[in-house]
Design a protein around this motif. Sequence first.
Motif, PDB file in Angstrom:
ATOM      1  N   GLN A   1      42.458  19.964 -24.727  1.00  0.00           N
ATOM      2  CA  GLN A   1      41.851  19.340 -25.891  1.00  0.00           C
ATOM      3  C   GLN A   1      42.250  17.860 -25.938  1.00  0.00           C
ATOM      4  OE1 GLN A   1      39.708  20.681 -27.955  1.00  0.00           O
ATOM      5  NE2 GLN A   1      39.530  18.864 -29.233  1.00  0.00           N
ATOM      6  N   VAL A   2      41.266  16.989 -26.000  1.00  0.00           N
ATOM      7  CA  VAL A   2      41.527  15.556 -26.064  1.00  0.00           C
ATOM      8  C   VAL A   2      41.822  15.162 -27.501  1.00  0.00           C
ATOM      9  CG1 VAL A   2      40.555  13.276 -25.680  1.00  0.00           C
ATOM     10  CG2 VAL A   2      40.070  15.128 -24.069  1.00  0.00           C
ATOM     11  N   GLU A   3      42.845  14.330 -27.688  1.00  0.00           N
ATOM     12  CA  GLU A   3      43.173  13.797 -29.001  1.00  0.00           C
ATOM     13  C   GLU A   3      42.817  12.316 -29.033  1.00  0.00           C
ATOM     14  OE1 GLU A   3      47.277  14.019 -30.081  1.00  0.00           O
ATOM     15  OE2 GLU A   3      46.928  13.411 -32.155  1.00  0.00           O
ATOM     16  N   ASN A  96      34.661   8.139 -29.944  1.00  0.00           N
ATOM     17  CA  ASN A  96      34.395   9.441 -29.341  1.00  0.00           C
ATOM     18  C   ASN A  96      33.573   9.185 -28.092  1.00  0.00           C
ATOM     19  OD1 ASN A  96      33.859  12.330 -28.998  1.00  0.00           O
ATOM     20  ND2 ASN A  96      34.333  12.510 -31.174  1.00  0.00           N
ATOM     21  N   LYS A 101      31.367  14.565 -28.047  1.00  0.00           N
ATOM     22  CA  LYS A 101      31.689  15.927 -27.628  1.00  0.00           C
ATOM     23  C   LYS A 101      33.125  16.312 -27.896  1.00  0.00           C
ATOM     24  CE  LYS A 101      32.346  14.640 -22.751  1.00  0.00           C
ATOM     25  NZ  LYS A 101      31.834  14.830 -21.372  1.00  0.00           N
ATOM     26  N   TRP A 102      33.968  15.365 -28.330  1.00  0.00           N
ATOM     27  CA  TRP A 102      35.368  15.687 -28.610  1.00  0.00           C
ATOM     28  C   TRP A 102      35.584  15.803 -30.112  1.00  0.00           C
ATOM     29  CZ3 TRP A 102      37.453  11.340 -24.922  1.00  0.00           C
ATOM     30  CH2 TRP A 102      37.288  11.762 -23.600  1.00  0.00           C
ATOM     31  N   VAL A 103      36.717  16.383 -30.495  1.00  0.00           N
ATOM     32  CA  VAL A 103      37.075  16.487 -31.911  1.00  0.00           C
ATOM     33  C   VAL A 103      37.351  15.072 -32.444  1.00  0.00           C
ATOM     34  CG1 VAL A 103      38.782  17.381 -33.543  1.00  0.00           C
ATOM     35  CG2 VAL A 103      37.993  18.813 -31.636  1.00  0.00           C
TER      36      VAL A 103
END
Length: 114
Positions: A1-3, A96, A101-103
């Motif tokens: 998961q990318v932050e 983003n 596509k990331w949180v």
Amino acid sequence: QVELVESGGGLVQPGGSLKLSCAASGSIFSINAMGWYRQAPGKQRELVAVITSGGGTNYPESVKGRFTISRDNAKNTVYLQMNSLKPEDTAVYYCNTAPMKWVWGQGTQVTVSS
């Protein structure tokens, strides 16, 4: 998961400048097109700058000539230099991938006011 962690926002007078930064965790940063988005109160989130993996950039007319997006793949960081700021630029700014596509991160507040 990318932050994603955005920083650099603040209060600035009309005509002023700010430089935002967005640091992304993970090693897949460099292969993605990245974007800066903003959301003003009561409005939908909008894309204000895009930079491709190869460094190409694109901007909507509302910020063209005033905003500059850049990236440092070695640091997994994307930047947004904002000049000639206007009150209508007031918003929370996020980064983003483009398309997203990331949180989402927490964003950074930019307030342009005298």
